[in-house]
Design a protein around this motif. Structure first.
Motif, PDB file in Angstrom:
ATOM      1  N   GLU A   1     -29.980  -5.211  36.381  1.00 41.61           N
ATOM      2  CA  GLU A   1     -31.444  -4.788  35.757  1.00 41.61           C
ATOM      3  C   GLU A   1     -31.983  -6.213  35.411  1.00 41.61           C
ATOM      4  O   GLU A   1     -33.309  -6.418  35.306  1.00 41.61           O
ATOM      5  CB  GLU A   1     -31.128  -4.209  34.458  1.00 41.61           C
ATOM      6  CG  GLU A   1     -30.667  -2.541  34.776  1.00 41.61           C
ATOM      7  CD  GLU A   1     -30.475  -1.932  33.420  1.00 41.61           C
ATOM      8  OE1 GLU A   1     -30.457  -2.519  32.500  1.00 41.61           O
ATOM      9  OE2 GLU A   1     -30.456  -0.602  33.471  1.00 41.61           O
TER      10      GLU A   1
ATOM     11  N   SER B   1     -32.904  -8.159  39.851  1.00 39.96           N
ATOM     12  CA  SER B   1     -32.856  -7.161  40.867  1.00 39.96           C
ATOM     13  C   SER B   1     -32.692  -7.534  42.027  1.00 39.96           C
ATOM     14  O   SER B   1     -32.289  -6.935  42.992  1.00 39.96           O
ATOM     15  CB  SER B   1     -34.319  -6.493  40.953  1.00 39.96           C
ATOM     16  OG  SER B   1     -35.125  -7.472  41.104  1.00 39.96           O
TER      17      SER B   1
ATOM     18  N   PRO C   1     -30.022  -1.469  40.406  1.00 40.03           N
ATOM     19  CA  PRO C   1     -29.106  -0.701  39.439  1.00 40.03           C
ATOM     20  C   PRO C   1     -28.987   0.646  39.527  1.00 40.03           C
ATOM     21  O   PRO C   1     -28.117   1.362  38.919  1.00 40.03           O
ATOM     22  CB  PRO C   1     -30.006  -1.049  38.053  1.00 40.03           C
ATOM     23  CG  PRO C   1     -31.351  -1.238  38.586  1.00 40.03           C
ATOM     24  CD  PRO C   1     -31.234  -1.942  39.818  1.00 40.03           C
TER      25      PRO C   1
END
Length: 624
Positions: free
Chosen positions: A426, A429, A434
């Motif tokens: 998170e 990225s 995620p």
């Protein structure tokens, strides 16, 4: 004084020997085959051939030894494999004697590995070197002997030319002498004409010229022969013999190096073999007879008390119904099998007894049997282990709780790792999505919740098992009670309720059989003897006395501990990984008796390198 004189004489003798050895070494360094053995070409050829044959003989000796080492290691491996504890013997591994035997097998496997190391090192380092040296020496010797033969052939050819020139000179000289004598006789003979005398003179002159020419040729060939012979014995032949000397010294020096190298190969594994011996001694010293005795008690202790005295039965004070019931109970107890269950034949004969009850009673019995079968574990035991004696039940429950606790701890670590990975994804990225971790995280949460529910369930089982008072009667005592006209209903927790027979309350045979089917001494809970409507001859019945094992594939290998490399290891076989001395790695699979441990380490590409390394090359520290 005599001692001083003796000491002085011994020191002087040792000094003399040292001086003699030094002088011999100096003389040997100055002496050569070319000067000292100029006339022993044939003997030197034989000697060098025998020396190379001796080197080949040593190579054959090493090959036979390698074969013996390989066979010995293979037989040790086979021996260890044959004596590995079987799965049905795994329950005995808790005894110190069996643990020591397993450690002994592990050390013997390590010994086999070291014999394999010796065999491979001798094959790759020593035998290959001896073979190459022998081949090189034979080629050099062949060339030296060929050069020597050519030199000898040249000298022989020159000596033949000299001998031929000498014979020609001798023949021409004799002819010239005869021609001179003939001319002198002709010159003194008055009967011969002047022309004839002149002819004799011309012949004499020609013969003398031929003799001079032959003499000159003989002198020329003699000079050539002497020059060649001097060059042959002073330069050419000594050079060839010196090359043979260097060849023989190279062979001797190689012999020495190979013998020392073979000893070094053996010495290199000596520390590991010594460590294996120490491990065997340590395994033997770890055997504790008192601890094994305690474990035997802990395993087989049922918690029952010995049977009480059998009371006297006064038949005159018993009513006929009671006597009949007591007789039936006695006959039932006499037909208990080894496991404490009633034989199947007797059950089939008692089918008619169930017919005296209504359909509701039969339905209750069938439902109770089906419920009992559904609550059994894979190994034929009840889920709460209520079919075991009290002590064994508590022990099983405690082991199950410990197993679940460890599984919860491992699953918690896995969940925490997934959560950290999700946080990292998170935050950045580019490292990953995620959402790919979300499914794994949910699955881990679900699995963890299920483990916690199971843990709570078994903790409740253990709490109930600890609250139940210890059984005061053994199976033998319950049988004695049956023989004395009592009907005993044995519950799953090992307690017993005695009911006296009354005229209004007849013994409920079906009910007593149903209630006793789950008792630890009846054995019906594990043997699944068929009852009316319960499905006789079920699959569970066929599993009696069989050893069934279930293999589960582990998808994720969690580290079992860490290890440190004691020695450097070069990966030469498929599936192994190299390691350097002192390197720290993670242990993900312990040695299964084959001498190899599976490890892994982080690589530069944010991944893991996994493979096998020799167990004897590492020092493991497993997690508690």
């Amino acid at each position: 004084m005599l001692a001083l004189l003796a000491g002085g004489s011994s020191r002087s003798s040792s000094n003399n020997k040292l001086a003699e050895s030094e002088s011999a070494a100096q003389n040997s360094s100055t002496m050569s085959w070319g000067t000292e053995l100029w006339d022993q070409n044939d003997n030197l050829a034989i000697h060098t051939n025998r020396g190379i044959d001796a080197l080949d003989k040593y190579a054959n000796f090493l090959r036979d030894r390698v074969a013996i080492e390989t066979e010995y290691a293979g037989k040790l491996r086979r021996l260890v494999k044959n004596y590995q504890p079987k799965k049905k013997e795994e329950e005995d591994n808790e005894f110190t004697s069996m643990q020591a035997f397993r450690n002994l097998l592990k050390e013997v496997g390590d010994l086999a590995g070291q014999r394999e190391v010796v065999s491979e090192s001798l094959q790759l380092q020593i035998i290959a070197g001896v073979t190459l040296l022998s081949k090189t020496l034979r080629e050099e010797r062949k060339k030296c002997l060929s050069d020597g033969a050519n030199l000898q052939q040249n000298l022989t050819t020159q000596l033949s030319s000299l001998d031929r020139a000498k014979r020609n000179y001798e023949k021409a000289y004799r002819d010239s002498e005869k021609a001179v004598d003939s001319y002198k006789r002709a010159d003194m003979d008055l009967n011969l004409s002047r022309a004839e005398v002149e002819r004799y003179k011309n012949v004499m002159t020609a013969k003398i010229q031929q003799s001079d020419d032959a003499k000159n040729e003989y002198a020329n060939q003699l000079q050539k022969t002497n020059n060649l012979q001097q060059q042959h014995f002073s330069m050419l032949l000594p050079a060839v013999l010196n090359r043979l000397q260097e060849l023989d010294e190279k062979r001797t020096r190689g012999f020495r190096e190979f013998i020392v190298g073979a000893a070094d190969v053996e010495s290199s594994v000596a520390p590991i073999i010594a460590r294996c011996m120490e491990g065997i001694v340590k395994a033997g010293e770890s055997i504790n007879e008192k601890e094994d005795t305690f474990k035997v008690i802990e395993r087989y202790q049922s918690g029952f008390t010995p049977p009480r005295d059998i009371p006297f039965e006064d038949l005159s004070k018993c009513d006929p119904d009671s006597v009949q019931d007591s007789h039936y109970s006695n006959s039932t107890s006499n037909h208990l099998t080894i496991k404490g269950t009633m034989s199947a034949n007797k059950l089939r004969k008692r089918v008619g007894i169930f017919n005296i009850f209504g359909s509701n009673k039969q339905r209750q019995i069938i439902e109770a049997c089906i419920t009992m079968k559904n609550s059994l574990t894979a190994d034929g035991q009840k889920e709460d282990f209520s079919d075991l004696p009290p002590n064994q039940r508590r022990k099983k429950l405690q082991g199950k709780i410990a197993e679940l606790t460890q599984s919860i701890a491992q699953e918690t670590k896995a969940r925490d790792g997934l959560m950290k990975m999700k946080i990292v994804y998170e935050a950045n990225s580019s490292l990953g999505n995620p959402m790919t971790v979300e499914g794994q995280l949910n699955e881990s949460e679900h699995k963890l919740e299920k483990l916690k529910v199971d843990l709570k369930k078994y903790q409740d089982f253990l709490e109930k098992a600890c609250q139940v008072p210890a059984a005061t009667s053994s199976p033998q005592a319950s049988r004695n009670q049956l023989q004395n006209g009592h009907r005993t209903s044995r519950h799953s927790n090992g307690s017993a309720d005695d009911h006296h027979d009354d005229g209004d309350d007849q013994p409920d045979d079906a009910g007593s059989l149903s209630s006793s089917s789950a008792s630890p001494e009846s054995g019906l809970g594990t043997s699944h003897t068929s009852l009316p409507g319960s499905g006789q001859g079920s699959a569970n019945e066929n599993a009696i006395g069989e050893d069934t094992y279930y293999e589960t594939e582990v998808e994720t290998l969690n580290p079992l501990g860490t290890c440190r490399a004691l020695y450097p290891f070069e990966a030469s076989s498929e599936g192994s990984i190299p390691m350097s001395e002192g390197e720290e790695l993670q242990v993900i699979e312990i040695d299964q008796g084959d001498g190899w441990t599976r490890v892994r380490r982080a690589n530069n590409s944010n991944g893991w390198d996994e493979g096998f390394v020799p167990t004897s090359y590492i020092e493991c520290t497993l997690y508690a």
